[in-house]
Scaffold this active site. Sequence first.
Site, mmCIF file in Angstrom:
data_model
loop_
_atom_site.group_PDB
_atom_site.id
_atom_site.type_symbol
_atom_site.label_atom_id
_atom_site.label_comp_id
_atom_site.label_asym_id
_atom_site.label_seq_id
_atom_site.Cartn_x
_atom_site.Cartn_y
_atom_site.Cartn_z
ATOM 1 C CE LYS A 15 86.187 84.668 107.316
ATOM 2 N NZ LYS A 15 85.934 83.231 107.082
ATOM 3 N NE ARG A 90 81.291 85.604 103.004
ATOM 4 C CZ ARG A 90 81.233 85.461 104.343
ATOM 5 N NH1 ARG A 90 81.617 86.417 105.149
ATOM 6 N NH2 ARG A 90 80.803 84.344 104.843
ATOM 7 N NE ARG A 124 80.935 78.958 113.461
ATOM 8 C CZ ARG A 124 81.269 79.603 112.329
ATOM 9 N NH1 ARG A 124 82.340 80.376 112.279
ATOM 10 N NH2 ARG A 124 80.536 79.462 111.243
ATOM 11 N NE ARG A 158 77.125 81.520 111.997
ATOM 12 C CZ ARG A 158 78.084 81.949 111.185
ATOM 13 N NH1 ARG A 158 79.216 82.448 111.700
ATOM 14 N NH2 ARG A 158 77.944 81.894 109.880
ATOM 15 N NE ARG A 169 78.140 79.296 106.141
ATOM 16 C CZ ARG A 169 78.272 78.959 107.434
ATOM 17 N NH1 ARG A 169 77.535 77.990 107.963
ATOM 18 N NH2 ARG A 169 79.122 79.595 108.185
HETATM 19 P P1 ADP Z 1 85.365 81.906 110.636
HETATM 20 O O1 ADP Z 1 85.200 83.197 111.423
HETATM 21 O O2 ADP Z 1 86.465 81.985 109.626
HETATM 22 O O3 ADP Z 1 84.079 81.412 110.048
HETATM 23 P P2 ADP Z 1 85.798 80.715 113.286
HETATM 24 O O4 ADP Z 1 86.868 81.551 113.866
HETATM 25 O O5 ADP Z 1 84.416 80.938 113.789
HETATM 26 O O6 ADP Z 1 85.835 80.782 111.663
HETATM 27 O O7 ADP Z 1 86.224 79.187 113.496
HETATM 28 C C1 ADP Z 1 85.362 78.115 113.087
HETATM 29 C C2 ADP Z 1 85.449 76.993 114.116
HETATM 30 O O8 ADP Z 1 86.729 76.377 114.025
HETATM 31 C C3 ADP Z 1 85.274 77.462 115.562
HETATM 32 O O9 ADP Z 1 84.544 76.472 116.260
HETATM 33 C C4 ADP Z 1 86.716 77.567 116.080
HETATM 34 O O10 ADP Z 1 86.797 77.305 117.496
HETATM 35 C C5 ADP Z 1 87.430 76.496 115.287
HETATM 36 N N1 ADP Z 1 88.816 76.843 114.944
HETATM 37 C C6 ADP Z 1 89.297 78.083 114.622
HETATM 38 N N2 ADP Z 1 90.621 78.010 114.338
HETATM 39 C C7 ADP Z 1 90.976 76.703 114.469
HETATM 40 C C8 ADP Z 1 92.209 75.969 114.322
HETATM 41 N N3 ADP Z 1 93.341 76.586 113.947
HETATM 42 N N4 ADP Z 1 92.180 74.642 114.545
HETATM 43 C C9 ADP Z 1 91.034 74.015 114.904
HETATM 44 N N5 ADP Z 1 89.845 74.632 115.072
HETATM 45 C C10 ADP Z 1 89.813 75.966 114.860
HETATM 46 P P1 AMP Z 2 79.846 84.610 108.320
HETATM 47 O O1 AMP Z 2 79.397 85.028 109.692
HETATM 48 O O2 AMP Z 2 80.999 85.405 107.806
HETATM 49 O O3 AMP Z 2 80.077 83.113 108.232
HETATM 50 O O4 AMP Z 2 78.623 84.930 107.350
HETATM 51 C C1 AMP Z 2 77.366 84.300 107.527
HETATM 52 C C2 AMP Z 2 76.487 84.578 106.314
HETATM 53 O O5 AMP Z 2 76.236 85.999 106.218
HETATM 54 C C3 AMP Z 2 77.070 84.196 104.961
HETATM 55 O O6 AMP Z 2 76.847 82.820 104.638
HETATM 56 C C4 AMP Z 2 76.306 85.134 104.018
HETATM 57 O O7 AMP Z 2 74.976 84.685 103.812
HETATM 58 C C5 AMP Z 2 76.221 86.412 104.860
HETATM 59 N N1 AMP Z 2 77.380 87.316 104.644
HETATM 60 C C6 AMP Z 2 78.295 87.705 105.572
HETATM 61 N N2 AMP Z 2 79.198 88.546 105.032
HETATM 62 C C7 AMP Z 2 78.842 88.689 103.724
HETATM 63 C C8 AMP Z 2 79.391 89.411 102.632
HETATM 64 N N3 AMP Z 2 80.500 90.174 102.763
HETATM 65 N N4 AMP Z 2 78.771 89.309 101.438
HETATM 66 C C9 AMP Z 2 77.664 88.579 101.277
HETATM 67 N N5 AMP Z 2 77.091 87.862 102.258
HETATM 68 C C10 AMP Z 2 77.680 87.913 103.484
#
Ligand code: ADP
Ligand code: AMP
Length: 210
Positions: A15, A90, A124, A158, A169
């Site tokens: 995302k 969520r 990541r 992170r 998660r």
């Molecule tokens: P989200 O915001 O949904 O938690 P991220 O955008 O942070 O996910 O992506 C999670 C990890 O996966 C990051 O390290 C990113 O570089 C990698 N990633 C994102 N999209 C892809 C893809 N299509 N293929 C492989 N790795 C990806």
């Molecule tokens: P994210 O950065 O989206 O992976 O979120 C990291 C963490 O933040 C999650 O595991 C939850 O603990 C909290 N969090 C983020 N967005 C939400 C949401 N919309 N509702 C509840 N918890 C959230």
Amino acid sequence: MASSIVLFGPPGAGKGTQAGNIVNLTGKPQISTGDMLRAALTAGTSLGMEAKVYMDAGQLVPDDVIIGLIKERLTQQDAVDGVLFDGFPRTIPQAEALSEIAELSIVIAIEVPDNRIVERICGRYTCGGCDAVFHDTFNPTATEGVCDLCGSTQMKRRADDNEATVLTRLAAYHAQTAPLADWYRQRDLFISVNGDQDIEKVGAEISAVL
Ligand code: ADP
Ligand code: AMP
């Protein structure tokens, strides 16, 4: 307020990676509740401290906290023409609250199977200068330790990006967030894209939808 977009999917779906492209295409600002909570934690606010307990455990932060954050954020001037929600809503109560405060045009779900999620999240890292997202294997910086976008050398990982927390998660996603897919399908807002392919291909599918 003009219509907003929701970027939906499990943790690690991509995302944040795809959000920049959508912001460029639509001009709508990205609102990531995860980023807002991490910023509150860095700033040392009581909200940040409260959220940390849940985030470290891989659990969702309570709905009232999240809904309060979103309501306040939507009062800012850059939100008047709609926004891109990333990681929100969520839960069903969050979606219900959102339906009362914002109009949605589409929910874009990035579909990725569970068996890909752990490797994505555990590899990541992000740039401390501009928040660009990278991956050890799938999307590394061109020069190790140097951000491709802003040149910063402050790479971060992170605290919750470890295997044990990822599994919690993912369980929270399936129990509390995945049911939202049907909730939005019933409202004709839901579109899926295949997130299990190269970043560029996922981006192309999303661009085609928009
Ligand atoms: P989200 O915001 O949904 O938690 P991220 O955008 O942070 O996910 O992506 C999670 C990890 O996966 C990051 O390290 C990113 O570089 C990698 N990633 C994102 N999209 C892809 C893809 N299509 N293929 C492989 N790795 C990806
Ligand atoms: P994210 O950065 O989206 O992976 O979120 C990291 C963490 O933040 C999650 O595991 C939850 O603990 C909290 N969090 C983020 N967005 C939400 C949401 N919309 N509702 C509840 N918890 C959230």
